[in-house]
Design a protein around this motif. Structure first.
Motif, PDB file in Angstrom:
ATOM      1  N   CYS A  97      33.253  85.489  68.341  1.00  9.44           N
ATOM      2  CA  CYS A  97      32.879  86.383  69.442  1.00  9.44           C
ATOM      3  C   CYS A  97      31.918  87.472  68.984  1.00  9.44           C
ATOM      4  CB  CYS A  97      34.131  87.009  70.062  1.00  9.44           C
ATOM      5  SG  CYS A  97      35.138  85.834  70.976  1.00  9.44           S
ATOM      6  N   LEU A  98      32.149  88.038  67.808  1.00  8.65           N
ATOM      7  CA  LEU A  98      31.242  89.059  67.288  1.00  8.65           C
ATOM      8  C   LEU A  98      29.869  88.476  66.956  1.00  8.65           C
ATOM      9  CD1 LEU A  98      33.631  91.187  65.058  1.00  8.65           C
ATOM     10  CD2 LEU A  98      32.558  91.860  67.225  1.00  8.65           C
ATOM     11  N   ALA A  99      29.851  87.242  66.461  1.00  8.04           N
ATOM     12  CA  ALA A  99      28.567  86.587  66.213  1.00  8.04           C
ATOM     13  C   ALA A  99      27.823  86.383  67.532  1.00  8.04           C
ATOM     14  CB  ALA A  99      28.773  85.252  65.490  1.00  8.04           C
ATOM     15  N   GLY A 100      28.546  85.980  68.574  1.00 13.40           N
ATOM     16  CA  GLY A 100      27.935  85.834  69.894  1.00 13.40           C
ATOM     17  C   GLY A 100      27.393  87.152  70.408  1.00 13.40           C
ATOM     18  N   MET A 101      28.137  88.222  70.200  1.00 12.06           N
ATOM     19  CA  MET A 101      27.676  89.547  70.616  1.00 12.06           C
ATOM     20  C   MET A 101      26.376  89.897  69.914  1.00 12.06           C
ATOM     21  SD  MET A 101      27.384  92.935  69.401  1.00 12.06           S
ATOM     22  CE  MET A 101      28.472  93.029  68.025  1.00 12.06           C
ATOM     23  N   ALA A 102      26.309  89.632  68.619  1.00  9.79           N
ATOM     24  CA  ALA A 102      25.104  89.962  67.857  1.00  9.79           C
ATOM     25  C   ALA A 102      23.899  89.160  68.344  1.00  9.79           C
ATOM     26  CB  ALA A 102      25.345  89.712  66.360  1.00  9.79           C
ATOM     27  N   VAL A 103      24.106  87.893  68.657  1.00 11.25           N
ATOM     28  CA  VAL A 103      23.007  87.073  69.174  1.00 11.25           C
ATOM     29  C   VAL A 103      22.550  87.604  70.532  1.00 11.25           C
ATOM     30  CG1 VAL A 103      22.404  84.780  70.067  1.00 11.25           C
ATOM     31  CG2 VAL A 103      23.653  84.989  67.904  1.00 11.25           C
ATOM     32  N   ILE A 104      23.499  87.884  71.413  1.00  8.00           N
ATOM     33  CA  ILE A 104      23.147  88.359  72.754  1.00  8.00           C
ATOM     34  C   ILE A 104      22.400  89.691  72.694  1.00  8.00           C
ATOM     35  CG2 ILE A 104      24.102  89.250  74.927  1.00  8.00           C
ATOM     36  CD1 ILE A 104      26.359  87.134  74.597  1.00  8.00           C
ATOM     37  N   MET A 105      22.871  90.618  71.901  1.00  5.23           N
ATOM     38  CA  MET A 105      22.303  91.969  71.909  1.00  5.23           C
ATOM     39  C   MET A 105      21.102  92.157  70.986  1.00  5.23           C
ATOM     40  SD  MET A 105      23.583  94.052  74.094  1.00  5.23           S
ATOM     41  CE  MET A 105      23.035  95.655  73.525  1.00  5.23           C
ATOM     42  N   TYR A 106      21.120  91.518  69.844  1.00  5.07           N
ATOM     43  CA  TYR A 106      20.167  91.903  68.809  1.00  5.07           C
ATOM     44  C   TYR A 106      19.198  90.795  68.389  1.00  5.07           C
ATOM     45  CZ  TYR A 106      23.776  95.434  68.807  1.00  5.07           C
ATOM     46  OH  TYR A 106      24.696  96.382  69.207  1.00  5.07           O
ATOM     47  N   ALA A 107      19.177  89.687  69.118  1.00  2.62           N
ATOM     48  CA  ALA A 107      18.206  88.633  68.821  1.00  2.62           C
ATOM     49  C   ALA A 107      16.799  89.174  69.045  1.00  2.62           C
ATOM     50  CB  ALA A 107      18.460  87.423  69.719  1.00  2.62           C
ATOM     51  N   PRO A 108      15.858  88.732  68.229  1.00  4.76           N
ATOM     52  CA  PRO A 108      14.475  89.219  68.389  1.00  4.76           C
ATOM     53  C   PRO A 108      13.830  88.620  69.642  1.00  4.76           C
ATOM     54  CG  PRO A 108      14.594  87.576  66.649  1.00  4.76           C
ATOM     55  CD  PRO A 108      16.004  87.819  67.119  1.00  4.76           C
ATOM     56  N   ARG A 109      13.787  89.376  70.691  1.00  9.27           N
ATOM     57  CA  ARG A 109      13.214  88.901  71.946  1.00  9.27           C
ATOM     58  C   ARG A 109      11.709  89.111  71.958  1.00  9.27           C
ATOM     59  NH1 ARG A 109      18.369  89.745  73.062  1.00  9.27           N
ATOM     60  NH2 ARG A 109      19.307  88.373  74.581  1.00  9.27           N
ATOM     61  N   GLY A 110      11.029  88.227  72.647  1.00 12.19           N
ATOM     62  CA  GLY A 110       9.593  88.362  72.792  1.00 12.19           C
ATOM     63  C   GLY A 110       8.793  87.783  71.640  1.00 12.19           C
ATOM     64  N   ARG A 111       9.446  87.282  70.624  1.00 10.86           N
ATOM     65  CA  ARG A 111       8.733  86.723  69.471  1.00 10.86           C
ATOM     66  C   ARG A 111       8.493  85.228  69.616  1.00 10.86           C
ATOM     67  NH1 ARG A 111      11.474  89.869  64.394  1.00 10.86           N
ATOM     68  NH2 ARG A 111      11.048  91.938  65.177  1.00 10.86           N
ATOM     69  N   CYS A 112       9.292  84.585  70.450  1.00 12.21           N
ATOM     70  CA  CYS A 112       9.089  83.160  70.667  1.00 12.21           C
ATOM     71  C   CYS A 112       9.211  82.901  72.167  1.00 12.21           C
ATOM     72  CB  CYS A 112      10.087  82.320  69.876  1.00 12.21           C
ATOM     73  SG  CYS A 112      11.803  82.631  70.290  1.00 12.21           S
ATOM     74  N   PRO A 113       8.480  81.917  72.653  1.00 10.95           N
ATOM     75  CA  PRO A 113       8.531  81.660  74.097  1.00 10.95           C
ATOM     76  C   PRO A 113       9.888  81.131  74.520  1.00 10.95           C
ATOM     77  CG  PRO A 113       7.244  79.978  72.982  1.00 10.95           C
ATOM     78  CD  PRO A 113       7.595  81.013  71.950  1.00 10.95           C
TER      79      PRO A 113
END
Length: 123
Positions: A97-113
């Motif tokens: 669940c914490l890994a999922g939280m990190a992906v949802i919140m802190y993934a680098p958005r806008g770097r890949c289509p």
């Protein structure tokens, strides 16, 4: 810096939400009375306010990510307040669940289509 602030807000939100729910639980299930229940309801209201302070403006993203914090925080609260001992599956589930939280919140958005299927377009 924004990530550290976001994590601190998630921890604070968890303290108010889980603590508030625990106080209501104690007031009702353990017959501790209306003061416990009222304090719990107040804490739950503060949780709702704290969640709005997240740097990300997307309600759905913030609340979905917070779910992971809630799962792990609930287990930790149970350990601290009620002597609960999670088994390995509880711990593994909380880490997922914490890994999922990190992906949802802190993934680098806008770097890949965004893949067309997720963007609502078909190829």
């Amino acid at each position: 810096m924004l990530t550290a602030r976001s994590i601190a807000l998630f921890v604070l939100a968890a303290l108010f939400e889980i603590g508030g729910a625990w106080l209501v639980w104690q007031g009702v299930r353990e017959h501790r009375g209306w003061i416990w229940i009222g304090t719990g309801v107040l804490a739950l209201g503060i949780y709702g306010f704290v969640a709005t302070l997240q740097p990300d403006a997307e309600f759905g993203r913030v609340l979905a990510a917070y779910g992971g914090v809630f799962v792990a925080g609930s287990l930790a609260w149970g350990m601290a307040a009620d002597g609960y001992r999670p088994d390995r599956w509880d711990v593994i589930g909380a880490l997922v669940c914490l890994a999922g939280m990190a992906v949802i919140m802190y993934a680098p958005r806008g770097r890949c289509p965004t893949p067309p299927i997720l963007a609502g377009r078909s190829t």
